[in-house]
Enzyme design. Structure first.
Site, PDB file in Angstrom:
ATOM      1  N   LEU A 109       6.991   8.847  -3.238  1.00 51.97           N
ATOM      2  CA  LEU A 109       6.178   9.974  -3.705  1.00 51.97           C
ATOM      3  C   LEU A 109       6.182  11.087  -2.668  1.00 51.97           C
ATOM      4  CD1 LEU A 109       2.857   8.511  -5.152  1.00 51.97           C
ATOM      5  CD2 LEU A 109       5.107   8.581  -6.188  1.00 51.97           C
ATOM      6  N   GLY A 154       8.142   4.544  -3.629  1.00 52.54           N
ATOM      7  CA  GLY A 154       8.700   5.090  -4.868  1.00 52.54           C
ATOM      8  C   GLY A 154      10.219   5.050  -4.876  1.00 52.54           C
ATOM      9  N   ASN A 178       5.478  -0.259   0.522  1.00 52.84           N
ATOM     10  CA  ASN A 178       4.609  -0.234   1.710  1.00 52.84           C
ATOM     11  C   ASN A 178       3.268   0.452   1.438  1.00 52.84           C
ATOM     12  OD1 ASN A 178       5.831   2.267   1.335  1.00 52.84           O
ATOM     13  ND2 ASN A 178       5.748   2.792   3.485  1.00 52.84           N
ATOM     14  N   GLU A 179       2.881   0.559   0.164  1.00 44.87           N
ATOM     15  CA  GLU A 179       1.687   1.340  -0.193  1.00 44.87           C
ATOM     16  C   GLU A 179       0.454   0.946   0.607  1.00 44.87           C
ATOM     17  OE1 GLU A 179       3.982   0.497  -2.228  1.00 44.87           O
ATOM     18  OE2 GLU A 179       4.378   2.180  -3.565  1.00 44.87           O
TER      19      GLU A 179
HETATM   20  C1  LIG Z   1      -6.885   1.703  -8.394  1.00 43.39           C
HETATM   21  C2  LIG Z   1      -5.416   1.997  -8.295  1.00 43.39           C
HETATM   22  C3  LIG Z   1      -4.997   2.993  -9.280  1.00 43.39           C
HETATM   23  C4  LIG Z   1      -3.876   3.668  -9.176  1.00 43.39           C
HETATM   24  C5  LIG Z   1      -2.944   3.546  -8.032  1.00 43.39           C
HETATM   25  C6  LIG Z   1      -3.263   4.454  -6.898  1.00 43.39           C
HETATM   26  C7  LIG Z   1      -2.358   4.955  -6.096  1.00 43.39           C
HETATM   27  C8  LIG Z   1      -0.977   4.647  -6.387  1.00 43.39           C
HETATM   28  C9  LIG Z   1       0.028   5.383  -5.599  1.00 43.39           C
HETATM   29  C10 LIG Z   1       1.027   4.364  -5.370  1.00 43.39           C
HETATM   30  C11 LIG Z   1       2.394   4.833  -5.292  1.00 43.39           C
HETATM   31  C12 LIG Z   1       2.913   5.043  -4.094  1.00 43.39           C
HETATM   32  C13 LIG Z   1       4.327   5.176  -3.999  1.00 43.39           C
HETATM   33  C14 LIG Z   1       4.817   5.999  -2.838  1.00 43.39           C
HETATM   34  O1  LIG Z   1       5.950   6.326  -2.898  1.00 43.39           O
HETATM   35  S1  LIG Z   1       3.815   6.462  -1.535  1.00 43.39           S
HETATM   36  C15 LIG Z   1       4.945   7.265  -0.374  1.00 43.39           C
HETATM   37  C16 LIG Z   1       5.380   6.267   0.621  1.00 43.39           C
HETATM   38  N1  LIG Z   1       6.470   6.779   1.428  1.00 43.39           N
HETATM   39  C17 LIG Z   1       6.557   6.501   2.704  1.00 43.39           C
HETATM   40  O2  LIG Z   1       5.742   5.842   3.286  1.00 43.39           O
HETATM   41  C18 LIG Z   1       7.756   7.077   3.421  1.00 43.39           C
HETATM   42  C19 LIG Z   1       7.343   7.946   4.514  1.00 43.39           C
HETATM   43  N2  LIG Z   1       8.523   8.483   5.215  1.00 43.39           N
HETATM   44  C20 LIG Z   1       9.204   7.788   6.112  1.00 43.39           C
HETATM   45  O3  LIG Z   1       8.951   6.647   6.419  1.00 43.39           O
HETATM   46  C21 LIG Z   1      10.345   8.513   6.781  1.00 43.39           C
HETATM   47  O4  LIG Z   1      10.200   9.880   6.545  1.00 43.39           O
HETATM   48  C22 LIG Z   1      11.730   8.068   6.280  1.00 43.39           C
HETATM   49  C23 LIG Z   1      12.039   6.645   6.792  1.00 43.39           C
HETATM   50  C24 LIG Z   1      11.846   8.122   4.764  1.00 43.39           C
HETATM   51  C25 LIG Z   1      12.806   9.029   6.896  1.00 43.39           C
HETATM   52  O5  LIG Z   1      12.656   9.099   8.277  1.00 43.39           O
HETATM   53  P1  LIG Z   1      13.287  10.322   9.100  1.00 43.39           P
HETATM   54  O6  LIG Z   1      13.031  10.028  10.529  1.00 43.39           O
HETATM   55  O7  LIG Z   1      14.681  10.555   8.662  1.00 43.39           O
HETATM   56  O8  LIG Z   1      12.479  11.602   8.588  1.00 43.39           O
HETATM   57  P2  LIG Z   1      11.017  12.070   9.070  1.00 43.39           P
HETATM   58  O9  LIG Z   1      11.167  12.853  10.325  1.00 43.39           O
HETATM   59  O10 LIG Z   1      10.095  10.932   9.068  1.00 43.39           O
HETATM   60  O11 LIG Z   1      10.604  13.037   7.876  1.00 43.39           O
HETATM   61  C26 LIG Z   1      11.164  14.337   7.724  1.00 43.39           C
HETATM   62  C27 LIG Z   1      10.139  15.244   7.066  1.00 43.39           C
HETATM   63  O12 LIG Z   1       9.830  14.727   5.755  1.00 43.39           O
HETATM   64  C28 LIG Z   1       8.409  14.519   5.630  1.00 43.39           C
HETATM   65  N3  LIG Z   1       8.186  13.352   4.763  1.00 43.39           N
HETATM   66  C29 LIG Z   1       8.644  12.113   4.924  1.00 43.39           C
HETATM   67  N4  LIG Z   1       8.263  11.324   3.924  1.00 43.39           N
HETATM   68  C30 LIG Z   1       7.539  12.091   3.097  1.00 43.39           C
HETATM   69  C31 LIG Z   1       6.860  11.841   1.855  1.00 43.39           C
HETATM   70  N5  LIG Z   1       6.870  10.635   1.256  1.00 43.39           N
HETATM   71  N6  LIG Z   1       6.202  12.861   1.290  1.00 43.39           N
HETATM   72  C32 LIG Z   1       6.192  14.083   1.849  1.00 43.39           C
HETATM   73  N7  LIG Z   1       6.805  14.385   3.015  1.00 43.39           N
HETATM   74  C33 LIG Z   1       7.481  13.388   3.626  1.00 43.39           C
HETATM   75  C34 LIG Z   1       7.973  14.277   7.053  1.00 43.39           C
HETATM   76  O13 LIG Z   1       6.603  14.516   7.183  1.00 43.39           O
HETATM   77  C35 LIG Z   1       8.828  15.265   7.807  1.00 43.39           C
HETATM   78  O14 LIG Z   1       8.235  16.547   7.581  1.00 43.39           O
HETATM   79  P3  LIG Z   1       8.296  17.705   8.675  1.00 43.39           P
HETATM   80  O15 LIG Z   1       7.749  17.130   9.946  1.00 43.39           O
HETATM   81  O16 LIG Z   1       9.738  18.071   8.775  1.00 43.39           O
HETATM   82  O17 LIG Z   1       7.436  18.790   8.116  1.00 43.39           O
END
Ligand SMILES: CC/C=C\C/C=C\CCC/C=C/CC(=O)SCCNC(=O)CCNC(=O)[C@H](O)C(C)(C)COP(=O)(O)OP(=O)(O)OC[C@H]1O[C@@H](n2cnc3c(N)ncnc32)[C@H](O)[C@@H]1OP(=O)(O)O
Length: 303
Positions: A109, A154, A178-179
């Site tokens: 997401l 996601g 990893n939520e």
């Molecule tokens: C009662 C219950 C009812 C309903 C349910 C409720 C809630 C349900 C919701 C459940 C669903 C969830 C699904 C999801 O997908 S949650 C998102 C989880 N994602 C993550 O944890 C990934 C996070 N990112 C990372 O780990 C790393 O970025 C990654 C390994 C992918 C890549 O690493 P890398 O070192 O290459 O890049 P970074 O320097 O970390 O990132 C670059 C820039 O991108 C931004 N970033 C990263 N991930 C996200 C993201 N998911 N969303 C938005 N932005 C993201 C990061 O901040 C960096 O930004 P800048 O610093 O450049 O501005």
């Protein structure tokens, strides 16, 4: 373009899909590098590049929403439309889904779509997420995920909605849901998809712990079907595709539907309630604080 709220995403996507695209160029067709005939022309949109090969009936669909292919509303919309376009074109029987961004398949997401946003936006966003899952999970096409980068949350769900998964052998390319580590909860249909793939006990453990599996462990637990050197991901995905396409379409499609329909129906029956649950959950102050802190951590990690 501002999107009207209160109208179901799926209905609008079916009636006027282009209207959902903000600043995109979906539908553009251009010759692929070195390509010639129709089979080598590529099309797609700003965030989804489609390289169709009419001769084989297989298209490669590349996510390109840099830096990490976070699932923004635009990316979700473009994915749904590109998939629909291929499904409606009888030339195509299979799609290889992969990333155009280095080192990341999909970061899940786009947290900026649910952090600091109003409930109407969160609802619209969640409906788009549901729509992508339904489309991929029930697709009549063979979908093979060529996972050439990190694949959390996601991203993992997109991969699990495919029929087969090939992961590049790189310890940084972890995959899983990893939520819980973000302080949020996977909804039941993500959980169901997990259970259908790796079984109840393994899901129970992995979901609670928010486990992100490195390639060897992902293979062992059954999250992916093959782990191969990075430069062989694409060719292995093509070999897998050939294996799946060797089966007559109607028999494979009916079998897929038999295996997956009950899981999809469960969401279809309570889609609105699921959206409301999501919205009321993510809009809580405490959840907003957790998401904000998580995003902050991601941003700082970089420096
Ligand atoms: C009662 C219950 C009812 C309903 C349910 C409720 C809630 C349900 C919701 C459940 C669903 C969830 C699904 C999801 O997908 S949650 C998102 C989880 N994602 C993550 O944890 C990934 C996070 N990112 C990372 O780990 C790393 O970025 C990654 C390994 C992918 C890549 O690493 P890398 O070192 O290459 O890049 P970074 O320097 O970390 O990132 C670059 C820039 O991108 C931004 N970033 C990263 N991930 C996200 C993201 N998911 N969303 C938005 N932005 C993201 C990061 O901040 C960096 O930004 P800048 O610093 O450049 O501005």
């Amino acid at each position: 373009m501002a999107l009207a709220s209160g109208v179901r995403f799926a209905e609008r996507a079916l009636l006027r899909p282009w209207a959902l695209l903000r600043g995109t160029t979906l539908g553009r067709t251009e010759p692929a590098a070195g390509g010639g005939g129709d089979g080598a022309r590529r099309f797609g949109s700003q965030r989804v590049l489609v390289e169709p090969d009419a001769a084989s009936g297989v298209a490669v669909m590349k996510l390109r929403n840099p830096p990490v292919n976070a699932l923004s509303l635009e990316l979700l919309t473009e994915l749904v439309i590109s998939l629909e376009k291929l499904e409606n074109d009888k030339t195509f029987r299979g799609v290889i889904l992969t990333s155009d961004c280095p080192r990341v398949f999909c970061a899940g997401l786009d947290l900026t779509e649910i952090c600091g946003r109003n409930p109407a936006h969160c609802a619209e966003y969640w409906k788009a997420m549901q729509e992508l899952w339904l489309r991929t999970y029930l697709s009549s096409l063979v979908l093979v995920a060529a996972i050439n980068g990190a694949c959390p949350a996601g991203g993992c769900i997109i991969a699990l909605s495919c029929d087969c998964r090939v992961l590049a052998d790189n310890p940084k390319y972890r995959i899983g849901l990893n939520e819980t580590l973000l302080g949020i909860i996977a909804p039941f249909w993500l959980k169901d998809t997990y259970v259908n793939t790796i079984g109840h006990r393994a899901s129970e453990q992995a979901l609670q712990l928010g486990s992100l599996f490195p390639p060897a462990e992902a293979l062992q637990v059954g999250l992916v079907d093959q782990v191969v050197p990075e430069d062989q991901v694409q060719s292995t995905a093509l070999s897998e595709m050939a294996r799946w396409l060797a089966v007559p379409d109607h028999a494979r499609q009916l079998t897929k539907n038999m295996m997956r329909k009950a899981t999809a129906d469960r969401l279809l029956r309570q889609r609105d309630a699921d959206t409301q649950n999501f919205v009321s959950f993510v809009c809580r102050d405490s959840i907003q604080k957790s998401l904000q802190a998580y995003l902050e951590k991601l941003r700082q990690r970089k420096g």
